[in-house]
Scaffold this motif. Structure first.
Motif, short mmCIF file in Angstrom:
data_model
loop_
_atom_site.label_atom_id
_atom_site.label_comp_id
_atom_site.label_asym_id
_atom_site.label_seq_id
_atom_site.Cartn_x
_atom_site.Cartn_y
_atom_site.Cartn_z
N THR A 63 43.21 43.05 25.64
CA THR A 63 43.71 43.56 24.37
C THR A 63 45.13 43.07 24.09
O THR A 63 45.57 43.10 22.95
CB THR A 63 43.69 45.10 24.35
N ILE A 64 45.82 42.62 25.13
CA ILE A 64 47.14 42.00 24.98
C ILE A 64 47.08 40.63 25.68
O ILE A 64 46.66 40.55 26.83
CB ILE A 64 48.24 42.85 25.63
N ILE A 65 47.50 39.58 24.97
CA ILE A 65 47.50 38.23 25.54
C ILE A 65 48.89 37.61 25.34
O ILE A 65 49.33 37.45 24.20
CB ILE A 65 46.43 37.34 24.88
N PRO A 66 49.60 37.29 26.43
CA PRO A 66 50.91 36.65 26.28
C PRO A 66 50.80 35.28 25.61
O PRO A 66 49.82 34.56 25.83
CB PRO A 66 51.39 36.50 27.73
N PHE A 67 51.79 34.94 24.80
CA PHE A 67 51.84 33.60 24.20
C PHE A 67 51.74 32.56 25.32
O PHE A 67 52.39 32.68 26.37
CB PHE A 67 53.15 33.40 23.44
#
Ligand code: SME
Length: 137
Positions: A53-57
């Protein structure tokens, strides 16, 4: 029309429309830049729930598109070294950025269980969808 719909509901409807009409679109979702953070946050989607649900650049196909500002068509996910697997059934992926006033603010992400299914017609279709989405954000 649809002025009572929230943006989230309208984005979900777009996912549902794409997933139910194109047989090789098996997971369809939106990721958006998470405030001022250098990361993407999952928005509305259709398909199996994902842990990502969260993906780092920079991470995975999605994170790379957040940095490159370019379409990313992956005919074979197994051939990618910077790839985040959400489901073992996925064979291919396409990610198209969404621009608002020239800024990359998010993307549409589509997974396919069919190997090498995406053509330039998919890119043009999804660019059109993203351009329309940018008008309602
Ligand atoms: N495969 C993506 C992660 C998101 S899931 O496909 C929903 C990636 O490598 O960025």
């Amino acid at each position: 029309s649809n002025t009572n719909e929230t943006i989230e509901n309208r984005l979900y409807s777009i996912c549902k429309l794409l997933e139910s009409n194109i047989n090789y679109y098996n997971w369809v979702g939106f990721y958006f830049k998470n405030g001022d953070k250098e990361e993407l946050k999952l928005g509305p989607y259709v398909g199996e729930p994902t842990d990502h649900t969260i993906i780092p650049f920079g991470k995975g196909i999605c994170g790379q598109v957040a940095v490159s500002n370019q379409n990313f068509v992956v005919p074979d996910v197994a051939a990618q070294d910077n790839y985040i697997a959400c489901s073992i059934t996925v064979k291919a992926e396409i990610v198209i950025p969404i621009f608002v006033n020239g800024e990359n603010i998010g993307q549409i992400d589509i997974d396919s269980n069919t190997p090498d299914p995406f053509t330039e017609a998919d890119e043009r279709l999804l660019e059109f969808v993203c351009a329309k989405v940018s008008e309602i954000l």
